[in-house]
Write an enzyme that holds these catalytic residues in place. Structure first.
Site, PDB file in Angstrom:
ATOM      1  N   TYR A  82       0.857  -1.190   0.000  1.00 45.14           N
ATOM      2  CA  TYR A  82       0.000   0.000   0.000  1.00 45.14           C
ATOM      3  C   TYR A  82       0.888   1.233   0.000  1.00 45.14           C
ATOM      4  O   TYR A  82       1.768   1.370   0.847  1.00 45.14           O
ATOM      5  CB  TYR A  82      -0.915  -0.011   1.228  1.00 45.14           C
ATOM      6  CG  TYR A  82      -1.867   1.170   1.261  1.00 45.14           C
ATOM      7  CD1 TYR A  82      -2.955   1.238   0.399  1.00 45.14           C
ATOM      8  CD2 TYR A  82      -1.667   2.219   2.157  1.00 45.14           C
ATOM      9  CE1 TYR A  82      -3.820   2.327   0.425  1.00 45.14           C
ATOM     10  CE2 TYR A  82      -2.529   3.301   2.191  1.00 45.14           C
ATOM     11  CZ  TYR A  82      -3.610   3.346   1.315  1.00 45.14           C
ATOM     12  OH  TYR A  82      -4.466   4.414   1.344  1.00 45.14           O
ATOM     13  N   ASP A 129       9.157   2.516   0.385  1.00 45.25           N
ATOM     14  CA  ASP A 129       8.119   3.286   1.059  1.00 45.25           C
ATOM     15  C   ASP A 129       8.295   3.050   2.560  1.00 45.25           C
ATOM     16  O   ASP A 129       7.907   2.009   3.087  1.00 45.25           O
ATOM     17  CB  ASP A 129       6.743   2.816   0.582  1.00 45.25           C
ATOM     18  CG  ASP A 129       5.608   3.608   1.216  1.00 45.25           C
ATOM     19  OD1 ASP A 129       5.820   4.178   2.309  1.00 45.25           O
ATOM     20  OD2 ASP A 129       4.520   3.653   0.639  1.00 45.25           O
ATOM     21  N   LYS A 148       4.373  10.182   8.377  1.00 51.87           N
ATOM     22  CA  LYS A 148       4.065   9.806   9.764  1.00 51.87           C
ATOM     23  C   LYS A 148       5.012  10.432  10.789  1.00 51.87           C
ATOM     24  O   LYS A 148       4.841  11.575  11.163  1.00 51.87           O
ATOM     25  CB  LYS A 148       4.034   8.280   9.897  1.00 51.87           C
ATOM     26  CG  LYS A 148       3.127   7.654   8.837  1.00 51.87           C
ATOM     27  CD  LYS A 148       2.127   6.727   9.382  1.00 51.87           C
ATOM     28  CE  LYS A 148       1.392   5.967   8.288  1.00 51.87           C
ATOM     29  NZ  LYS A 148      -0.046   6.026   8.340  1.00 51.87           N
TER      30      LYS A 148
END
Ligand code: HOZ
Length: 455
Positions: free
Chosen positions: A153, A248, A276
């Site tokens: 994802y 990622d 994040k």
């Protein structure tokens, strides 16, 4: 009025009322799908506040929190250093649309921590970072195809929303309406931890692969760890094919170690996506790599990418305050100890209740997978196909029981749990005890359900 579909033992009256207002105003009543609690058969809990390791909902229920905003809050909720930094910046202004010194400070911290990053571009989310990294890879290589991992994802970028259910086919099939077949057709999906499949994809598209885009530790099908040497072999294949490797690390950056998964495994990508933790809970993202590659980005180079709020001073201040509280040792060693204890405690509690589970963990991020009932002893989850075999009904039961006992877990089997520096060993022990109760309850419930199904 919308109601929780599963009745629980504590009151969610105010949450329930808010939810009925929300569903009239926002699709599914939420701003992001996972928080709807749909996959665990409940209506969402509305949060009032978060302090340290705890969340309080609008009904006054208190939870030990393992969602931690899906990862950014490594210091816990409302950390004093972060509050002070934000208060200071608030007094100076919230957005300038001009350069500010905080961007340089945060960029310096990131480039010092990550050996593969010489230059960085700030954006507003992990999705933006992934989207921009792909554009850079295509612009720099002059090639189109991106290889991704099944179940990987990378935010809701069109080209990456390709269904793993398509069976890791050569050409992707869009997994959401609204995505052009043409954008998905430049995406090739391979299973994680399968180096032969990756080799075959490179062979099939020789000279056309711009990049392999992957989470070095998968985190959005639950936590799935790379097998021994897998990342190094991926690195080697990319290099020999002239393709770029994009990690990622939106979830793993500054989480699994100060220098992310790449530091942990000693494998350096060409481009890294971050998010994040580098925003300390404020909306932020970044992508970075070598000076040569990053100088392809506008205005230094021809690959265009921009954003009015990029490098937003509040987000930079929150990110800086968070990273300044971290170093290569602290809090990673105590976090890993808590993670290890939680992992062992969950496995022991599940064994005791006769529930087949596997735990995958990298430091302070982990997932408790509910394996199919007849799973072999010692079975693990090593890719998306494995993850899809998990017993999501058992997870929903477990989630509900934990929620009732005051433990907030991610509302899906396919998400990671996060421990913060604000958690204590007492929180971990408390969680293990409650997990024991939940697992026993769910084991009985599942056994009754299975008996009824057989009869
Ligand atoms: N898996 C997502 C974070 N990497 C969950 C958060 C969201 O989509 O809201």
């Amino acid at each position: 009025m919308a109601k929780a579909k599963v009745k629980t033992g504590i009151s969610f009256e105010k949450s329930s009322k808010l939810y009925s207002r929300a569903v009239d105003l926002m699709p599914g009543g939420v701003s992001s799908p996972v928080r709807s609690f749909k996959s665990v058969g409940l209506a969402p809990v509305f949060v009032q506040s978060g302090h340290g390791a705890y969340l309080k909902d609008v009904d006054g229920n208190r939870y030990i929190d393992y969602v931690m905003s899906y990862g950014p809050l490594i210091l816990g909720h409302a950390h004093p250093a972060l509050r002070a930094a934000l208060a200071k910046q608030l007094g100076k202004g919230t957005s300038f649309g001009c350069c500010s010194p905080l961007e340089i400070e945060l960029a310096e911290m990131i480039t010092h921590a990550f050996a593969s990053i010489e230059m960085v571009r700030f954006v507003n989310s992990g999705t933006e970072a992934a989207m921009s990294a792909i554009r850079l890879a295509r612009g720099a290589t002059g090639r189109e195809i991106i290889i991704k991992m099944a179940g990987g994802y990378h935010g809701h970028v069109d080209a990456m929303l390709v269904s793993a259910g398509s069976g890791a086919t050569t050409h992707g099939v869009p997994s959401s309406p609204g995505i052009l077949r043409s954008s998905a057709q430049s995406t090739v999906v391979v299973p994680f931890n399968d180096i032969s499949a990756l080799q075959a994809a490179f062979d099939a598209h020789s000279g056309a692969i711009a990049a392999v885009m992957m989470e070095p530790i998968m985190g959005n099908i639950g936590v799935v760890l790379p097998e021994q040497d897998y990342l190094r072999k991926v690195r080697d294949l990319c290099r020999s094919a002239g393709a770029l490797l994009i990690f990622d690390e939106v979830m793993t950056g500054f989480r699994v170690s100060f220098s992310g998964a790449q530091g942990l495994y000693g494998v350096m990508p060409d481009i890294t996506c971050l998010g994040k933790i580098i925003g300390g809970g404020l909306p932020v993202g970044a992508y970075g790599g070598s000076r040569k590659l990053m100088n392809q980005i506008s205005p230094a180079g021809p690959v265009y990418q921009a954003g009015t709020l990029s490098g937003n001073p509040l987000a930079m201040a929150a990110g800086l305050a968070t990273l300044q509280a971290l170093d290569p040792e602290s809090p990673y060693a105590p976090l890993a100890l808590m993670g290890k204890r939680l992992e062992e405690g969950l496995i022991a509690a599940a064994d005791n209740a006769g529930v087949p589970v596997a735990v995958a963990r990298a430091g302070s991020m982990l997932t408790l997978f509910f394996l199919p009932r007849h799973a072999d002893a010692g079975a693990t989850i090593s890719n998306y196909a494995d993850a899809l075999t998990c017993d999501t009904a058992a997870y929903a039961c477990f989630f509900t029981s934990m929620l009732e006992q005051g433990v907030m877990l991610p509302p899906s089997q396919f998400e990671a749990w996060f421990i913060s520096a604000a958690h204590t060993m007492d929180d971990i022990e408390d969680t293990i005890t409650k997990a024991g109760t939940a697992l026993n309850r769910c084991a009985k419930l599942m056994a009754r359900k299975n008996t009824a199904a057989v009869a």
